[in-house]
Design a protein around this motif. Structure first.
Motif: not given
Length: 560
Positions: A525, A528-529, A533, A536-537
């Protein structure tokens, strides 16, 4: 979710709801009388040491002491003036007058109420021991030196508030030493120590004070007393008043108000913890801070001083058999009776006897055994202790606490950074030359082919350890087909650590596949923040290292 108001319920309500018998009341009355006998000379002595009149200390012990016990979150807390406030109170009075002190204490009461409601009491426990020991020992030194004048009977008017100029002024006044005062002070000191040694249950402070007053009343020696300096002690409480209120004064004393609130909060909760340890009970920190705030506001209305929980008096009450907050309320009522009935006799109390009392209080406050133990600790703890102690004595208590907390934060961050590790393969990398690690047996590259790199992160990834992340690829020989980034032992990631990890992801993704292994939900989390995304993806996620290895080997099979 709303507030749980039971957390703010006074322990008085809890005790009454659970049942309160006549035997409990008798035990509390005895404990209250015992602690009132101890508090009587201390309250006057602390007020005089703070630069005000003895009746202010008694008023504080009566009004604030009653409310702290009535409304507090501890069954056994005894409130009143304490040694921790002497330095602050003396400085505020010297700079802003007594009205300034009342204004600062009123504001501090409001701050304490807000701290209690908001739950900030839980954060006070994060003040490290070197800071509390340092400023407590510093306060003890200041209290001890402040009593030299009355202990020796020196004639020195308007002593400077600062430590070194005060010592210089005392030395300049050495010719005015009063032999009779010194003899009386030494006799009172010896009597207190003798009673502690051979009759520990006897109220040594009160016995020495009464003995000194009796000697003065009979022999009339040339020794300064409460009557000769202050004209005696009033035999009643003053009427409540807000005449001191001033918006301009409030702005001027705001820093002192925060200092008073911090000290009151720290000492009251420390005292409550000591009471819990002695009795096996648990206090409610929110209720305790609210009670401290209300008590300090009420104390200002009656012209009193700042108040907080008194550790020594609380322990005395417990040892005397206290069973509930009624003991603390009884202690305040007994002090009021002493004021009403014995005020005319208090004018005979010699200041030398009170000076002897406070010198022993200061010696106990210093906690030399704890101070010495911290001096034997690491360089970081020693630096925090000495910096806080030195600044308290030589500069200012507020600055001492601020610097101590900043130093403690830096020491903590340095240690956290040292705990962080980045490993490649079977040996650590980016650890300032540290070689080898016997804690975990490694197969060569964990049995993976050479075109797979395994980089293991251990410890928090935060701004103190971000450089390790940035250097993580330095010891990876050549470009790899797959990178496994192990995060099982990474409990948290701050923005700086996340940005460093993002840079590492970009560099490794430019070469091949990246598998993030074992990251917790919270870490994911936070990533991600912070890094978003899209980046990270592009990495694959694996719940554990075995899964990550299978994913890496599957990629090898697919490639062939």
């Amino acid at each position: 979710m709303g507030l749980n108001w039971r957390l703010f319920e006074p322990k008085t309500v809890t005790v009454l709801r659970q049942g309160y018998a006549a035997a409990d009341f008798r035990a509390d009355l005895i404990a209250g009388l015992t602690v009132a006998i101890v508090a009587l000379p201390l309250s006057m002595a602390l007020a005089i040491a703070s630069g005000t009149t003895p009746d202010r200390g008694l008023v504080t012990a009566v009004v604030a002491g009653f409310l702290i016990s009535l409304l507090g979150g501890s069954r056994f807390q005894i409130g009143g003036p304490t040694g921790a406030f002497v330095v602050v109170v003396y400085g505020v009075i010297a700079k802003h007058g007594y009205d300034g002190l009342l204004m600062a204490t009123l504001m501090a009461g409001g701050i304490l109420i807000l701290a209690g409601i908001s739950g900030l009491g839980t954060f006070i426990k994060y003040i490290p021991d070197p800071v509390t020991t340092g400023f407590t020992a510093g306060i003890a030194v200041i209290i001890f030196t402040s009593q030299i004048k009355d202990f020796l009977g020196l004639t020195a008017e308007n002593l400077p508030a600062d430590f070194l100029p005060k010592l210089a002024a005392l030395w300049d006044a050495r010719a005015s030493l009063s032999p009779s005062t010194v003899v009386l002070a030494l006799a009172c000191l010896a009597l207190i120590l003798a009673l502690r040694r051979w009759a520990p249950k006897a109220p040594g402070f009160l016995v020495a004070t009464i003995a000194g007053a009796a000697f003065v009343a009979v022999a009339h020696p040339p020794i300064e007393t409460i009557g000769s300096r202050f004209g005696g002690v009033p035999s009643s409480l003053p009427a409540p008043s807000l005449a001191f209120w001033s918006l301009a004064k409030a702005q001027a004393v705001a820093p002192s108000a925060f200092t008073i609130a911090l000290l009151a909060g720290v000492e009251s909760l420390l005292s409550a913890v000591v009471a819990d340890q002695m009795t096996g009970r648990r206090h409610r920190s929110g209720a305790e801070l609210i009670a401290q705030g209300v008590a300090n506001i009420a104390s200002t209305l009656f012209g009193g001083m700042p108040a907080t929980g008194a550790i020594a008096r609380t322990a005395t009450s417990i040892r005397a058999g206290a069973r509930s907050p009624v003991a603390g309320m009884a202690h305040a009522v007994f002090l009021l009776l002493f004021m009403l009935l014995a005020a005319p006799l208090m004018r005979f109390v010699p200041l030398a006897a009170l000076a002897a009392t406070l010198m022993i209080v200061a010696f106990n406050m210093a906690e030399l055994h704890r101070f010495a133990a911290l001096l034997r600790a690491s360089n970081g703890e020693r630096a925090i202790l000495l910096a806080t102690f030195g600044l308290t004595v030589l500069v200012d208590l507020t600055l001492a606490i601020e610097v101590g907390m900043v130093l403690a934060a830096f020491v903590f961050m340095h240690r956290m950074a040292q705990l962080a590790e980045v490993k490649h393969g079977e040996g650590p990398i980016a650890l300032d030359g540290l070689e080898g690690d016997s804690r975990e047996p490694y197969a060569p590259n964990f049995g993976l082919p050479d075109d797979v790199a395994v980089i293991t992160f251990r410890g928090a990834l935060f701004f103190g350890s971000a450089s390790l992340v940035k250097d993580a690829l330095e010891d990876v020989a050549g470009r790899k087909r797959c990178y496994i980034l192990r995060l099982e032992d990474t409990p948290m990631v701050d923005p700086t650590g996340a940005f460093a990890l993002a840079d590492l992801l970009r560099r490794t993704l430019a070469d091949g596949e990246v598998i993030l292994c074992g990251a917790s939900r919270q870490v994911l989390r936070d990533l991600l923040r912070t890094i978003g995304a899209p980046l990270l993806r592009r990495a694959r996620l694996a719940v554990d290292f075995d899964t990550a290895k299978r994913m890496a080997m599957a990629g090898e099979i697919g490639r062939t």
